[in-house]
Write an enzyme that holds these catalytic residues in place. Structure first.
Site, PDB file in Angstrom:
ATOM      1  N   GLY A  48       0.791  -1.239   0.000  1.00 37.94           N
ATOM      2  CA  GLY A  48       0.000   0.000   0.000  1.00 37.94           C
ATOM      3  C   GLY A  48       0.817   1.279   0.000  1.00 37.94           C
ATOM      4  O   GLY A  48       0.357   2.317   0.471  1.00 37.94           O
ATOM      5  N   ASN A  50       1.565   3.021  -2.608  1.00 40.29           N
ATOM      6  CA  ASN A  50       0.889   3.977  -3.504  1.00 40.29           C
ATOM      7  C   ASN A  50      -0.299   4.620  -2.801  1.00 40.29           C
ATOM      8  O   ASN A  50      -0.535   5.820  -2.951  1.00 40.29           O
ATOM      9  CB  ASN A  50       0.460   3.290  -4.801  1.00 40.29           C
ATOM     10  CG  ASN A  50       1.624   3.160  -5.764  1.00 40.29           C
ATOM     11  OD1 ASN A  50       2.058   4.146  -6.348  1.00 40.29           O
ATOM     12  ND2 ASN A  50       2.153   1.956  -5.900  1.00 40.29           N
ATOM     13  N   LEU A 129     -10.595  -7.027 -12.306  1.00 35.26           N
ATOM     14  CA  LEU A 129     -11.967  -6.594 -12.026  1.00 35.26           C
ATOM     15  C   LEU A 129     -12.873  -7.045 -13.164  1.00 35.26           C
ATOM     16  O   LEU A 129     -12.520  -6.907 -14.339  1.00 35.26           O
ATOM     17  CB  LEU A 129     -12.030  -5.071 -11.894  1.00 35.26           C
ATOM     18  CG  LEU A 129     -11.448  -4.461 -10.624  1.00 35.26           C
ATOM     19  CD1 LEU A 129     -11.551  -2.943 -10.676  1.00 35.26           C
ATOM     20  CD2 LEU A 129     -12.146  -4.996  -9.377  1.00 35.26           C
ATOM     21  N   ASN A 143      -5.620   2.176 -13.027  1.00 32.95           N
ATOM     22  CA  ASN A 143      -4.640   1.212 -12.532  1.00 32.95           C
ATOM     23  C   ASN A 143      -3.238   1.782 -12.705  1.00 32.95           C
ATOM     24  O   ASN A 143      -2.999   2.587 -13.598  1.00 32.95           O
ATOM     25  CB  ASN A 143      -4.755  -0.112 -13.304  1.00 32.95           C
ATOM     26  CG  ASN A 143      -3.837  -1.179 -12.729  1.00 32.95           C
ATOM     27  OD1 ASN A 143      -3.683  -1.287 -11.509  1.00 32.95           O
ATOM     28  ND2 ASN A 143      -3.180  -1.945 -13.591  1.00 32.95           N
ATOM     29  N   HIS A 145       0.763   0.523 -13.215  1.00 35.80           N
ATOM     30  CA  HIS A 145       1.525  -0.674 -13.607  1.00 35.80           C
ATOM     31  C   HIS A 145       3.017  -0.325 -13.631  1.00 35.80           C
ATOM     32  O   HIS A 145       3.397   0.699 -14.197  1.00 35.80           O
ATOM     33  CB  HIS A 145       1.057  -1.150 -14.989  1.00 35.80           C
ATOM     34  CG  HIS A 145       1.701  -2.427 -15.397  1.00 35.80           C
ATOM     35  ND1 HIS A 145       1.353  -3.641 -14.842  1.00 35.80           N
ATOM     36  CD2 HIS A 145       2.705  -2.677 -16.273  1.00 35.80           C
ATOM     37  CE1 HIS A 145       2.104  -4.586 -15.377  1.00 35.80           C
ATOM     38  NE2 HIS A 145       2.928  -4.022 -16.244  1.00 35.80           N
TER      39      HIS A 145
HETATM   40  C1  GAR Z   1       3.158  -1.377  -7.470  1.00 33.08           C
HETATM   41  O1  GAR Z   1       4.461  -1.416  -7.968  1.00 33.08           O
HETATM   42  C2  GAR Z   1       2.163  -1.476  -8.603  1.00 33.08           C
HETATM   43  O2  GAR Z   1       2.593  -0.837  -9.770  1.00 33.08           O
HETATM   44  C3  GAR Z   1       2.118  -2.966  -8.798  1.00 33.08           C
HETATM   45  O3  GAR Z   1       2.088  -3.483  -7.503  1.00 33.08           O
HETATM   46  C4  GAR Z   1       2.871  -2.631  -6.656  1.00 33.08           C
HETATM   47  C5  GAR Z   1       2.076  -2.325  -5.413  1.00 33.08           C
HETATM   48  O4  GAR Z   1       2.822  -1.611  -4.495  1.00 33.08           O
HETATM   49  N1  GAR Z   1       0.969  -3.358  -9.565  1.00 33.08           N
HETATM   50  C6  GAR Z   1       0.991  -4.313 -10.503  1.00 33.08           C
HETATM   51  O5  GAR Z   1       1.974  -4.978 -10.741  1.00 33.08           O
HETATM   52  C7  GAR Z   1      -0.332  -4.504 -11.232  1.00 33.08           C
HETATM   53  N2  GAR Z   1      -0.121  -5.289 -12.403  1.00 33.08           N
HETATM   54  P1  GAR Z   1       2.143  -0.939  -3.244  1.00 33.08           P
HETATM   55  O6  GAR Z   1       1.203  -1.973  -2.635  1.00 33.08           O
HETATM   56  O7  GAR Z   1       3.277  -0.622  -2.316  1.00 33.08           O
HETATM   57  O8  GAR Z   1       1.406   0.285  -3.697  1.00 33.08           O
END
Ligand code: GAR
Length: 242
Positions: A48, A50, A129, A143, A145
């Site tokens: 989490g 982000n 989703l 989203n 990525h």
């Molecule tokens: C982030 O790097 C995001 O871009 C990635 O998961 C991580 C979550 O970090 N998402 C994906 O790979 C989706 N395909 P966080 O939980 O610390 O925000």
């Protein structure tokens, strides 16, 4: 030498551009303020960071957004602790619920609506989703990525890019649709791969970049700067240099 278009062809072109204009949709009809924030539900599955970057930007007064719900696909996600600390409503679904994705989608759509979310913001949400959610929030699901889409789709984008030996990778924020990592691209930011990078050091710089890019995109959506042309699938951002 190109031939002059006939009157009919010219009219067709005008009609096509009128249609594209009509279908280009502003993502927010009024510029939001701290008193009238854009309401978002944030979907997470893990750390989490982000989510934290978004909460910090709101706290700092830089982002007229309110997180009305944090929903996790895992009860043990650390991001739920961040939500609790920020006093944000939160909930999680468990593995059992996801055995029937339709049930999970129905809960997600219902909860997001009940909490008044205008946007669903996936931040490390590692589930797809379904139509129930996407149709309830058409063109209002985002989203992030950790790669420059359309390269390195999927759940291991940083490792895949590192292993491929690319010299530049990065971060993408995009609208989500029914195909994984394939919706209209809103913004991208490159991250150079250094000679001495390990996967971990590269990942750390990608995360740093994410924590700037996601709040930046949300700020522009809240300001009414973002337009999605549903015909071309392309996104325009006003004031993109701010
Ligand atoms: C982030 O790097 C995001 O871009 C990635 O998961 C991580 C979550 O970090 N998402 C994906 O790979 C989706 N395909 P966080 O939980 O610390 O925000």
């Amino acid at each position: 030498m190109s031939e002059k278009p006939t009157e009919d062809e010219a009219m067709d072109k005008i009609e096509a551009s009128r249609k594209a204009y009509a279908q280009a949709r502003k993502q927010n009809s009024r510029a939001r303020t701290a008193q009238d924030p854009l309401k978002i539900a944030v979907l997470i599955s893990g750390n989490g960071t982000n989510l934290q970057a978004i909460l910090d930007a709101i706290d700092a007064g830089d982002l007229p957004v309110e997180v009305v719900l944090v929903l996790s696909s895992r009860p043990d996600a650390y991001g739920l602790k961040r939500a609790a600390k920020a006093g944000v409503p939160m909930m999680s679904l468990d593995r059992e619920t996801y055995k029937n994705p339709q049930v999970a989608d129905d809960i997600i759509a219902t909860e997001c609506k009940q909490h008044g979310a205008e946007y669903i913001v996936m931040a490390g949400y590692m589930r797809l989703l379904g139509a129930d959610v996407l149709d309830s929030f058409p063109d209002h699901v985002l989203n992030i990525h950790p790669a420059l889409l359309p390269s390195f789709r999927g759940a291991h984008a940083i490792k895949d890019a590192f292993d491929a030996g690319v010299k530049v990778t990065g971060v993408t924020v995009h609208f989500a649709n029914a195909s994984y990592d394939k919706g209209a691209i809103i913004a991208q930011c490159p991250v150079a791969v250094r000679e001495d990078d390990t996967q971990d050091t590269l990942e750390a710089r990608i995360h740093e970049t994410e924590h700037v890019l996601y709040p930046w995109v949300l700020k522009h959506i809240a300001a009414g700067d973002v337009t999605l042309n549903t015909e071309t699938g392309k996104v325009h951002i006003d004031n993109a240099d701010e």
